[in-house]
Design an enzyme around this catalytic site. Structure first.
Site, short mmCIF file in Angstrom:
data_model
loop_
_atom_site.label_atom_id
_atom_site.label_comp_id
_atom_site.label_asym_id
_atom_site.label_seq_id
_atom_site.Cartn_x
_atom_site.Cartn_y
_atom_site.Cartn_z
N ASP A 67 49.42 49.51 45.92
CA ASP A 67 50.21 48.62 45.07
C ASP A 67 50.36 49.15 43.64
OD1 ASP A 67 47.50 48.23 44.63
OD2 ASP A 67 47.48 46.17 45.34
N ASN A 136 39.63 35.68 46.98
CA ASN A 136 40.35 34.69 47.81
C ASN A 136 40.78 35.29 49.16
OD1 ASN A 136 42.39 36.43 47.11
ND2 ASN A 136 43.67 34.92 46.08
N HIS A 138 42.42 38.21 49.60
CA HIS A 138 43.65 39.02 49.61
C HIS A 138 43.34 40.49 49.88
CE1 HIS A 138 43.53 39.77 44.93
NE2 HIS A 138 43.02 40.81 45.55
N GLU A 143 48.52 37.91 48.85
CA GLU A 143 47.69 36.73 48.56
C GLU A 143 47.69 35.79 49.76
OE1 GLU A 143 45.89 36.60 45.96
OE2 GLU A 143 46.85 37.86 44.45
C1 F6R Z 1 44.00 47.07 44.50
C2 F6R Z 1 44.02 46.07 45.57
C3 F6R Z 1 43.31 44.77 45.41
C4 F6R Z 1 41.82 44.94 45.20
C5 F6R Z 1 41.08 43.60 45.17
C6 F6R Z 1 39.62 43.77 44.82
O1 F6R Z 1 44.76 48.20 44.86
O2 F6R Z 1 44.63 46.32 46.54
O3 F6R Z 1 43.54 44.00 46.56
O4 F6R Z 1 41.30 45.73 46.23
O5 F6R Z 1 41.69 42.74 44.27
O6 F6R Z 1 39.51 44.19 43.50
P1 F6R Z 1 38.11 44.68 42.92
O7 F6R Z 1 37.73 45.90 43.69
O8 F6R Z 1 38.39 44.99 41.48
O9 F6R Z 1 37.15 43.56 43.13
#
Ligand code: F6R
Length: 247
Positions: A67, A136, A138, A143
């Site tokens: 992303d 959550n 995702h 989401e």
């Molecule tokens: C980032 C992504 C997000 C993160 C998720 C966890 O490329 O795809 O879904 O993997 O938000 O973020 P952290 O690792 O910062 O807890």
């Protein structure tokens, strides 16, 4: 689905790196899917160490990131491209031409998303996809409520995400409100996936994703339907699991 629980973040990062390195040694032109965020930083550090000390080469690897924020140039210190450059790419021998991070500055976002999907297909699909998980549930920017069959597309960030991100920007106007993300359907087509999580703030999400029902309200739960998925987590993220898993 193979759930591997490690005692520490360091051990969990090394375990994930071992899987990546093994696949890379078997297939030097691996198509590798990458994630940003705090979770994979330890994995990237270990891959950098393997590159420097053990000669692990990324020269023929193609990468696809999950992303990117819309409206941030690659040089912005909050862009995911910048993150990848600072935390992995600049330390390894990856060929810049083979790096793919969605372009948040593309004029035609829909066209760009379609191109991204086609590029993945054209290269034979993603061999191994690294994933983190949100509190959550995702994955990428999918989401709760995202379609389980979704493809790479534009997503509006939740109000909460925009608020959480505000601290990284000078003003509220600068905070991105949209992102490009691979879809859940895109992620599921990767031949192998590694979902990583650490710390207790991920324990509920991990429990729902692994032991709960498969539902679009916990996008990461779709991993239960994947043919070759590894869940590599630390003890804290595993603390709410009730089944016995490999340590
Ligand atoms: C980032 C992504 C997000 C993160 C998720 C966890 O490329 O795809 O879904 O993997 O938000 O973020 P952290 O690792 O910062 O807890």
């Amino acid at each position: 689905m193979l759930v591997i629980i490690k005692n520490s973040y360091d051990e969990m990062s090394k375990e994930a790196a071992k899987i990546v390195a093994d696949r890379l040694r078997k297939k030097p032109n691996l198509v590798l899917g990458l994630a940003t965020g705090s979770t994979p930083i330890g994995l990237y550090k270990e891959l950098i160490r393997m590159h420097k000390e053990e000669g692990l080469s990324f020269a023929k690897v193609t990468t696809f990131n999950l992303d990117e924020y819309i409206g941030l140039p690659r040089t912005h210190d909050q862009s995911y491209f910048y993150f990848m450059w600072e935390n992995l790419f600049k330390y390894i021998d990856v060929d810049r031409r083979y790096i793919h991070v969605p372009d948040g500055m593309a004029n035609d976002i829909d066209g760009h998303c379609e191109w991204y999907e086609n590029e993945i297909k054209h290269l034979g699909g993603i061999d191994l996809q690294i994933l983190g998980i949100g509190g959550n549930g995702h994955i990428a920017f999918n989401e709760p409520g995202s379609s389980l069959g979704s493809r790479t597309r534009i997503k509006t960030l939740t109000e909460q995400t925009v608020k959480d991100n505000a601290r990284f920007f000078k003003s509220m106007e600068e905070v991105p409100k949209f992102a490009i993300t691979m879809g859940i359907g895109t992620i599921m087509e990767a031949k192998e996936v590694i979902l990583m999580a650490n710390k207790t703030n991920k324990a509920d999400a991990i429990k729902s994703a692994i032991e709960g029902p498969v539902t679009h309200m916990t996008p990461a739960s779709i991993i239960q339907m994947h043919r070759k998925a590894y869940v590599v987590i630390d003890k804290e993220a595993a603390s709410k699991l009730t089944h016995q898993f490999r340590g």
